[in-house]
Design a protein around this motif. Structure first.
Motif, PDB file in Angstrom:
ATOM      1  N   UNK B 388       0.829  -1.209   0.000  1.00 17.29           N
ATOM      2  CA  UNK B 388       0.000   0.000   0.000  1.00 17.29           C
ATOM      3  C   UNK B 388       0.864   1.260   0.000  1.00 17.29           C
ATOM      4  N   UNK B 438      -2.082   9.997  16.879  1.00 20.11           N
ATOM      5  CA  UNK B 438      -3.097   8.945  16.726  1.00 20.11           C
ATOM      6  C   UNK B 438      -3.956   8.890  17.975  1.00 20.11           C
ATOM      7  N   UNK B 443      -7.501   7.415  16.596  1.00 16.17           N
ATOM      8  CA  UNK B 443      -7.222   6.352  15.622  1.00 16.17           C
ATOM      9  C   UNK B 443      -6.295   5.338  16.277  1.00 16.17           C
ATOM     10  N   UNK B 444      -6.691   4.072  16.205  1.00 12.60           N
ATOM     11  CA  UNK B 444      -5.849   3.030  16.777  1.00 12.60           C
ATOM     12  C   UNK B 444      -4.653   2.755  15.868  1.00 12.60           C
ATOM     13  N   UNK B 445      -3.527   2.445  16.467  1.00  7.24           N
ATOM     14  CA  UNK B 445      -2.368   2.046  15.668  1.00  7.24           C
ATOM     15  C   UNK B 445      -2.722   0.787  14.884  1.00  7.24           C
ATOM     16  N   UNK B 446      -2.074   0.567  13.775  1.00  3.73           N
ATOM     17  CA  UNK B 446      -2.371  -0.608  12.954  1.00  3.73           C
ATOM     18  C   UNK B 446      -1.783  -0.440  11.572  1.00  3.73           C
ATOM     19  N   UNK B 447      -2.336  -1.186  10.616  1.00  3.94           N
ATOM     20  CA  UNK B 447      -1.759  -1.196   9.274  1.00  3.94           C
ATOM     21  C   UNK B 447      -1.884   0.171   8.592  1.00  3.94           C
ATOM     22  N   UNK B 448      -3.091   0.779   8.611  1.00  6.37           N
ATOM     23  CA  UNK B 448      -3.268   2.014   7.847  1.00  6.37           C
ATOM     24  C   UNK B 448      -2.442   3.188   8.392  1.00  6.37           C
ATOM     25  N   UNK B 523       7.517   0.639  14.909  1.00  5.60           N
ATOM     26  CA  UNK B 523       7.442   0.156  16.284  1.00  5.60           C
ATOM     27  C   UNK B 523       6.387   0.931  17.082  1.00  5.60           C
ATOM     28  N   UNK B 524       6.180   2.205  16.738  1.00  5.01           N
ATOM     29  CA  UNK B 524       5.220   3.021  17.480  1.00  5.01           C
ATOM     30  C   UNK B 524       3.833   3.023  16.844  1.00  5.01           C
ATOM     31  N   UNK B 527       0.787  -0.680  16.551  1.00  5.28           N
ATOM     32  CA  UNK B 527      -0.185  -1.063  17.588  1.00  5.28           C
ATOM     33  C   UNK B 527      -0.108  -2.542  17.896  1.00  5.28           C
ATOM     34  N   UNK B 528      -1.305  -3.152  18.035  1.00  7.37           N
ATOM     35  CA  UNK B 528      -1.328  -4.598  18.306  1.00  7.37           C
ATOM     36  C   UNK B 528      -1.138  -5.310  16.976  1.00  7.37           C
ATOM     37  N   UNK B 529       0.020  -5.737  16.727  1.00 11.62           N
ATOM     38  CA  UNK B 529       0.382  -6.363  15.460  1.00 11.62           C
ATOM     39  C   UNK B 529       1.877  -6.182  15.290  1.00 11.62           C
TER      40      UNK B 529
END
Lengths: 383, 586
Positions: B388, B438, B443-448, B523-524, B527-529
């Protein structure tokens, strides 16, 4: 509490755009930007007393959805995930890193870290008290861990022990004789041949033991702290590198170091597998307990309890002991450890190698606070 | 014939136009600007705040700067970091120029292939390759063992690992491939006939190099030097792994203040000073070079040919025929390939330690990787993020490159600064600031969010590669097509896109490599992943096993496969175009 928000760590595009729009809109105005900055680093977690309210055993047993865990990858085993639930893991490499990584409320439901960080997590309102009556497997823990004071504060239980371990001084027995005193570690043969882990808490505590301050290792007065740090300064010529945990077996394998302290858990076994005659001595040794903590802003509290309960059950303990090679909190799981690490009696071992409480975070106490330990370590590393 | 006299109104209009940035650069500049303004402003504000317990207290103070300037450890670290950065950047620039020169002018059709090989060295895990250097440089490492076996040393050389030598060596290794790219792109813009003309007019190879090639490639050389300097001076992973107690840099302290010690204001003050030093030092160097250049130009040159003795002329001729650039390039390729070969070799090691000693051959680590659900999950996340991020970065970066390459205005340099600013801001600060933003935005940490962060980090490289290629293309071709009635879109589709295809593919591969290997910011924001680098780094806690070598080899193999596929597609596209042209002519 109901699993009212099932965050999975990712958003659909509509949600993302909506929230990003809010964020961008907020940033657009200079005044609001100041608010963003003001929010940066501030502790904005909700009250820590609400996480388990309204939660029943029935709700815990029937919890579903995703639970988000932050911890060391060695503790991640499928046996810890209850049927019908999923676990999404984030990882940390140092103890202190969890403080930064849990800044955002709701980013994690569960955290795994040493009990020595209780004061830090409480001060930052990151954790919620735990109702152990909602954990059927709590009664299966070794009584030492159920009764330990290091998971308690203000009459509440804040952490559930998951694994424990002890630190030790590891050495290459083909090159040096067993060190029996601190003076042995100052041998000219060990000049630039010692490794220290990048863990100020562990290193300073160990050197406090070397200084004969084992009773006060985590409650050092300024003069005691000075004594310990002077010892570390005098020890500097011996130190080759300050490494990440887990790197020490490679350092031994390459003969870069002959001594590492404090090493922990399975380190000596990995070093032996690399062909080094690694032995260890309990000189300066002490114990720690790695625990589960429920985050104050957990979004799936029932799921967190269900997951935690499963993780301290025998099946999960057998599995996580095998992968992490950390000592279990359920005695029956000791069989999962390699023969060289097995021990007959948990209580006896813990009596010999006492668990350390953690360093105060209060700046107005008579003891040197955690912040000073960290800053001193930074300067030690950089000097 | 009428003489064109610009009216004052016209002059004002022209001036006003020159202040407007090229339209195609606006989306990229806005994107990067918005995402950077947050870390940038918070970096500066943090540096004036008071430290709380892993928080900041919003009372303004200059105490953090006072601490940096009064505690010798801190200001000495800043000086050391800039010095290491300058030394490393100087070595890298010389090496990168030599390699790019050989690829462009000496190695014929092997040149571009070698460039791909150089870039391919980036395509396996950065951390794993640094670990490989430790296997090479350690006390009982490959270098010491080889020197000992050859009878050249009786005791291991202890300076090889853990100290500034190791830091400089590994930093040169890490950033050399990135520096080759802009210089090669700049050399591509030089017509070989110009150099031939110089030789025909009597200039020696060295004179041609000094007076023609280097000045013509100076834009790429400057970029290579600046990027290497900034990256090397602010790096923290390399000093952490190979610096030892004697080899620390400012990046380590900045990183630690944010993630370990929790003194954000002190970390921010150090970061502000480190970053502020970059333009000052680079600007100072530019001024010095200009002054030296002018002084050099004032030195009267001896007229006429100098008469050398025959033997000297013959020796000079013989020496000039030695393919220095090719030989040095060969040696540098060995240098770049050594860690990768080490990783490949030790991925078959029947030992849990990912290095020496070699205890027998096994494929166990490969099977263990594929049976690891953690690895497969992290790989999936990494592919998603990199895929992406690359698409968005190409879409944003390519128009920006057009704007910067094709239109000069007063605003261009500002846009230029904004577009390349992410390179100068320490990753840890970007990571922390994005994390807190975030948090504020809900907004939760994650892929996007990680994709958004990666776009910020890789966009400058896409712009860099595409712009360098565009600079080498003759704008008259586009103008001729427009004069012949082709619309802008058609010009882009039928002329520019085919000419840019290789550069776009190169930019995409480079961007994918950087995104795939990014650890500090991810790393920041993840999120959970976990992406692969985050997962690999987390493995260190319980002891890295040889499986990380197997992972690096698999990544390398996969990336090479991707490059080969891209090259084949480009070739297919080229042959189709040729066939179409022939058919049209027939």
């Amino acid at each position: 509490m109901e699993n009212h928000l099932d965050w999975t760590g990712t958003l659909n595009r509509r949600e993302l755009l909506g929230r990003a729009g809010r964020g961008a809109g907020a940033v657009a105005g200079a005044g609001t930007l100041a608010s963003v900055i003001a929010a940066c680093g501030s502790s904005s977690s909700p009250s820590s007393s609400t996480a388990a309210s309204g939660l029943t055993l029935d709700k815990v047993e029937h919890a579903t959805g995703t639970v988000k865990v932050l911890g060391f990858s060695g503790y991640q085993v499928p046996q810890s995930t209850p049927p019908g639930m999923t676990a999404k893991w984030g990882y940390n490499t140092t103890n202190e890193q969890i403080i930064t990584k849990t800044t955002q409320p709701g980013s994690f439901d569960l955290l795994i870290i040493t009990s020595a960080l209780l004061g830090q997590l409480l001060l930052l309102n990151r954790i919620a008290p735990i109702d152990v009556s909602l954990l059927p497997n709590w009664s299966k823990l070794d009584p030492f861990f159920r009764n330990t004071p290091f998971i308690r504060a203000d009459g509440k239980i804040w952490a559930i022990p998951q694994h424990w371990g002890y630190n030790y001084t590891q050495y290459n027995a083909d090159v040096i004789p067993p060190p029996t005193t601190y003076q042995d570690l100052l041998s000219p043969k060990l000049r630039r041949k010692v490794g220290l882990p990048d863990d100020p808490y562990a290193v300073i505590t160990t050197f406090a033991f070397f200084a004969g301050l084992s009773k006060d290792a985590n409650t050092l007065t300024p003069s005691q702290f000075k004594t310990v740090t002077n010892m570390l300064e005098a020890f500097r010529p011996q130190v080759l590198t300050i490494h990440q945990y887990g790197e020490e077996n490679q350092l031994f394998a390459r003969h870069d170091i002959y001594v590492d302290l404090p090493s922990y858990s399975n380190s000596f076994l990995l070093t032996r597998q690399a062909g080094i005659n690694a032995q260890y001595t309990l000189l300066g040794s002490w114990s720690y307990i790695d625990c589960y903590w429920v985050m104050a802003a957990a979004t799936n509290v029932a799921g967190a309890y269900r997951y935690m309960n499963q993780a301290i059950g025998l099946r999960a303990q057998l599995a996580s002991t095998k992968t992490s090679l950390a000592n279990p909190v359920v005695d029956a799981a000791v069989t999962s450890l390699p023969k060289a690490m097995q021990y007959p009696n948990t209580d006896q071992l813990l009596a010999k190698l006492p668990v350390q409480p953690g360093v105060t975070v209060k700046t107005n106490s008579p003891y040197v606070p955690f912040q000073m330990w960290e800053q001193w370590w930074e300067q030690y590393k950089s000097a | 014939m009428t003489t064109y006299v610009p009216t004052s109104a016209r002059i004002r209009l022209t001036r006003a136009r020159s202040l407007i940035p090229p339209l195609s650069t606006v989306p990229t500049a806005v994107y990067i600007g918005v995402l950077l303004v947050i870390p940038g402003v918070s970096l500066i504000l943090y540096s004036f705040y008071t430290s709380g317990f892993y928080t900041v207290i919003h009372s303004l103070t200059s105490a953090n700067y006072h601490e940096v300037f009064t505690v010798a450890v801190y200001w000495q670290l800043l000086l050391k970091s800039w010095a290491v950065g300058l030394i490393v950047a100087s070595i890298i620039t010389v090496c990168a120029f030599t390699m790019a020169y050989a690829m462009r002018f000496s190695l014929g059709r092997w040149g571009p292939r070698l460039l791909i090989l150089v870039m391919a060295t980036l395509l396996s895990s950065y951390i794993v390759r640094i670990f490989a250097w430790m296997t090479i440089l350690g006390t009982n490492g490959l270098t010491n063992t080889a020197l000992h076996d050859l009878g050249l040393i009786s005791h291991p050389l202890s300076f090889l690992l853990y100290g500034y030598f190791a830091i400089a060596l590994v930093l040169v290794y890490v950033y050399l491939p990135l520096a080759v790219l802009p210089i090669y792109a700049a050399l591509q813009g030089i017509d070989p006939r110009v150099l031939e003309a110089s030789r025909d007019l009597g200039a020696t190879r060295l004179q041609t190099l000094r007076r023609m090639t280097i000045p013509l490639a100076m834009h790429g050389i400057r970029i290579a030097f600046a990027v290497s300097f900034i990256f090397a001076a602010s790096d923290y992973v390399t000093p952490t792994l190979v610096g030892g107690l004697d080899g620390q840099m400012a990046g380590n302290v900045i990183q630690d203040q944010f993630t370990q010690s929790g003194n954000y204001p002190l970390g921010a003050a150090l970061a502000v000073l480190l970053v502020a030093g970059f333009p000052v030092i680079l600007g100072g160097l530019a001024v010095t070079m200009r002054v030296l250049g002018r002084a050099g130009a004032r030195i009267p040159r001896r007229s006429g040919r100098r008469h050398h003795p025959d033997w000297l002329t013959r020796a000079t001729d013989a020496a000039s025929r030695v393919p220095y650039a090719g030989i040095v390039t060969g040696l540098l390729m060995v240098f770049l390939a050594a860690p990768l070969l080490t990783v490949i070799f030790f991925s078959f090691n029947n030992s849990p330690v990912p290095g020496l000693p070699f205890e027998g051959f096994t494929l166990h680590w490969y099977s263990s990787v594929f049976s690891s659900s953690q690895f497969l999950s992290a790989l999936r996340t990494s592919l998603e993020v990199a895929g992406l991020a690359v698409v968005v970065a190409i879409l944003l970066g390519t128009p920006a490159a057009f704007g910067l390459a094709r239109r000069r205005s007063a605003a261009t340099s500002l846009v230029n600064t904004v577009v390349f600013a992410p390179i100068a801001v320490p990753g840890v600060m970007i990571g922390i600031a994005l994390l807190t933003t975030l948090d504020y935005s809900g907004i939760q940490g994650g892929v996007y969010p990680t994709v958004a962060a990666h776009v910020l980090l890789i966009c400058p490289f896409v712009v860099l590669v595409v712009r360098s290629r565009l600079t080498g293309l003759e704008p008259n071709i586009e103008e001729a097509a427009r004069d012949l009635g082709a619309r802008r879109m058609r010009v882009f589709r039928t002329i520019l896109l085919p000419l840019l295809a290789a550069a776009l593919a190169g930019a995409a591969i480079l961007a994918a490599a950087i995104s795939f290997d990014e650890l500090i910011v991810t790393n920041f924001t993840i999120g959970a992943g976990a992406t692969l680098p985050v997962w690999i780094f987390s493995q260190a806690r319980t002891g890295l096993t040889t499986a990380i070598n197997a992972i690096a080899v698999l990544l390398f193999g996969g990336s090479l496969g991707l490059i080969t596929l891209t090259a084949l597609l480009l070739r297919l596209q080229r042959s189709r175009r040729l066939t179409d042209t022939l058919l049209a002519e027939a």
